[in-house]
Design a protein around this motif. Structure first.
Motif, PDB file in Angstrom:
ATOM      1  N   TYR A 232       0.821  -1.221   0.000  1.00 14.26           N
ATOM      2  CA  TYR A 232       0.000   0.000   0.000  1.00 14.26           C
ATOM      3  C   TYR A 232       0.856   1.273   0.000  1.00 14.26           C
ATOM      4  O   TYR A 232       0.419   2.320  -0.471  1.00 14.26           O
TER       5      TYR A 232
ATOM      6  N   ASN B 118      -1.832   4.022  -0.821  1.00 18.39           N
ATOM      7  CA  ASN B 118      -2.635   4.466   0.317  1.00 18.39           C
ATOM      8  C   ASN B 118      -1.767   4.436   1.588  1.00 18.39           C
ATOM      9  O   ASN B 118      -1.737   3.444   2.312  1.00 18.39           O
TER      10      ASN B 118
ATOM     11  N   LYS C 195      -2.108   6.069   4.370  1.00 20.79           N
ATOM     12  CA  LYS C 195      -2.903   6.010   5.598  1.00 20.79           C
ATOM     13  C   LYS C 195      -3.219   4.556   5.961  1.00 20.79           C
ATOM     14  O   LYS C 195      -3.079   4.126   7.107  1.00 20.79           O
ATOM     15  N   LYS C 196      -3.631   3.805   4.954  1.00 22.14           N
ATOM     16  CA  LYS C 196      -3.967   2.396   5.172  1.00 22.14           C
ATOM     17  C   LYS C 196      -2.728   1.598   5.588  1.00 22.14           C
ATOM     18  O   LYS C 196      -2.793   0.737   6.469  1.00 22.14           O
TER      19      LYS C 196
ATOM     20  N   GLN D  55      -2.113   2.273   9.185  1.00 23.43           N
ATOM     21  CA  GLN D  55      -3.134   1.623  10.020  1.00 23.43           C
ATOM     22  C   GLN D  55      -2.855   0.121  10.175  1.00 23.43           C
ATOM     23  O   GLN D  55      -2.963  -0.436  11.278  1.00 23.43           O
TER      24      GLN D  55
END
Length: 589
Positions: free
Chosen positions: A355, A396, A398-399, A402
């Motif tokens: 990601y 991504n 942010k993903k 996380q």
């Protein structure tokens, strides 16, 4: 067209890269190049051909080619390319890769009897004038299966032929399932199989080997010395349109007509493959030094206005990927073995790294829009086997953060630790080659740094092609993640790439679910097309989630061809072994 599985020497992004993407060329200019390439023909115009002339071909690689002139032992793209004027496969295909009767041999499948019968045509001769025989077909299987050759072509797929596994394990001196009803000097070979597979009607299926090896020429060389022998390195025999005249080791190969060629006399006097640095490719095209040269996509702007050149293009059956090393190859048991304690064993870590990669933006920027991210390990040219609903890993950050947080990779200062609280350093290996490789690789490392992963370039630099190969094949313990590429078979079975029993499964991942899905996509039920498509989609979903191998991109492949040349084609029906069938190519009258 049999396309072998090769590690690719092509393109594997600095802080500067991101800035360039952000403030550099617009999307419209990127799309313009892709639109242009999509309109290029797949072949040059067919014109009346004159006899004679020399064609010079640029072999674009930043390192000497290995020089293994034998299909059973050959594993690199440059070797296959410089061999192409002589190397011809047993079967021709139509434009959908289905095997037909037009080639050097025919194939007849009998599902009830579980046999595949190969009949070599009379007059198909080696370049020393000897007829290609049944023994030459059997001998090719022996080279692949005999452990002494260390052939990386062997995979458990071949065990579908009766007696193949016993021969490979050294328990039998011959392969019992290979019958030669008219004797070794006959032209018929019957393969007795445990079952037939749906892909067997197509070239590149991985169950039926599509080449022969000259037994009369190589029989006295011990299997262990075959790859290093002069007969393979300096004086190879082929039954294709051209024969070797001269090899300058690692640098060039000169081919002249094979006077025994079964289709008739080829048109050219000579075909010369010459190594040239990828960084000099555009200059080579503009100066007319070569009659055929692959366009390096990052150099497209420099060459697109070149006069007296026909641009021929296709989207090849290929992709680049990153692989996570999670095990090793067990040579004694001939299988991949996972290591549950390997650094990259945690799926969360692999997914987060995928990601964090800004793949699409980076490759489009550096190749003038001629590259594009692909979502799954089955590319779109495979039609309905490609799962168009699978989006893969799009950028991504942010993903990525996380996922790492949830999995317990906590930040300790700048870098994240393992869930157990230990320091984590990830060694990343990527290949040298084109000038853009360095900034692309540095870009990805920077992206991983952004999510707190301490990723370092192995040895602090890009790895030379042959050395890269060696480290991947032999599971160098210092390599955690690597970036490579495949040229794909024209039949989409995944057994020869990602099964437990293939050396080509370079990440060494083995799971019961992967094994089950791969078996199902090639099972008897898979003769039903819908069932097989469903299994391919299921496998893509599984592989995307597991992220052992994450596809990155494919690209337009553009060849710059001297406008005086005719019959140069990238159509499957006019190619052989995944390369140009040189018999057809010549200068227009």
């Amino acid at each position: 067209m049999k396309k072998s599985k090769f590690l690719s020497s092509l393109g594997v992004v600095t802080a500067a890269a991101l800035t360039l993407v952000a403030c550099g060329k617009s999307e419209s200019s990127n799309n313009e190049s892709a639109k242009t390439a999509s309109k290029f023909p797949v072949e040059t115009k067919s014109k009346a051909v004159k006899q004679g002339g020399t064609v010079k071909v640029a072999e674009e690689v930043d390192t000497p080619f290995t020089g293994v002139f034998n299909e059973e032992l050959q594993m690199s793209t440059p070797d296959a390319e410089v061999s192409s004027p002589g190397q011809e496969s047993l079967f021709d295909t139509d434009d959908h890769f289905k095997i037909n009767d037009k080639g050097p041999a025919t194939l007849k499948l009998d599902r009830k009897a579980k046999t595949a019968t190969i009949t070599i045509k009379k007059g198909v001769k080696w370049s020393d004038g000897k007829q290609v025989t049944a023994k030459d077909v059997e001998f090719a299987y022996e080279i692949i299966a005999n452990k002494a050759t260390n052939s990386q072509r062997y995979s458990s797929q071949f065990n579908i032929i009766n007696g193949m596994e016993e021969y490979h394990d050294g328990k039998a001196k011959t392969i019992s399932g290979i019958e030669m009803p008219d004797g070794e000097d006959g032209r018929v070979v019957v393969l007795h199989c445990k079952e037939l597979k749906p892909g067997m009607y197509y070239s590149g299926n991985g169950y039926i080997w599509e080449n022969a090896a000259p037994y009369h020429y190589l029989k006295n060389i011990p299997f262990s010395k075959l790859e290093s022998s002069d007969e393979i390195r300096k004086r190879p025999l082929y039954f294709g349109p051209y024969k070797v005249q001269k090899i300058v080791r690692g640098q060039s190969v000169t081919w002249v007509p094979n006077k025994y060629y079964w289709r008739g006399k080829p048109k050219l006097d000579k075909v010369i493959y010459q190594v040239v640095s990828p960084n000099s490719a555009s200059q080579s095209i503009k100066s007319g030094k070569f009659d055929i040269a692959r366009v390096i996509n990052s150099q497209w702007k420099e060459v697109k206005g070149t006069k007296d050149v026909t641009f021929v293009a296709q989207i090849p059956l290929a992709y680049r990927y990153i692989g996570f090393k999670v095990g090793k190859w067990d040579a004694k048991k001939s299988k991949n073995v996972m290591n549950p304690n390997s650094k990259m064993h945690d799926k969360s870590l692999r997914q987060a790294m995928a990601y964090a990669m800004n793949t699409d933006a980076v490759y489009k920027h550096y190749t003038d829009g001629l590259s594009f991210q692909i979502p799954t390990l089955i590319p779109a040219p495979f039609g309905d086997y490609f799962d168009k609903d699978n989006k893969g890993y799009t950028y991504n950050l942010k993903k990525a953060n996380q996922i790492l947080d949830k999995a317990g990779y906590k930040k300790k200062g700048k870098w994240r630790t393992t869930p157990e609280g230990k320091p984590l350093t990830i060694n990343f290996m990527a290949m040298s080659g084109q000038a853009i490789n360095e900034p692309i690789v540095q870009n990805f490392i920077q992206q991983w740094h952004k999510v707190g992963l301490n990723v370092k370039l192995l040895g602090g630099r890009l790895t030379e092609f042959n050395s890269f190969y060696d480290k991947v094949h032999h599971d160098d313990p210092k390599v955690d993640v690597f970036m490579a590429g495949w040229g794909l078979s024209s039949e989409p079975s995944q057994e020869q790439m990602f099964s437990e029993g293939t050396m080509s499964n370079y990440t060494r991942f083995v799971t019961p679910e992967n094994t089950k899905l791969i078996k199902e996509m090639d099972s008897q039920k898979a003769f039903d097309h819908k069932y097989r498509v469903d299994k391919f989609h299921e496998w893509q979903k599984y592989m995307t989630d597991e992220a052992y191998v994450v596809p990155t991109y494919n690209e337009y492949q553009i060849d710059a061809v001297n406008s005086k040349l005719t019959n140069y084609s990238l159509k499957p029906s006019k190619m052989n072994n995944g390369h140009q069938l040189w018999y057809n190519v010549g200068f227009a009258k």
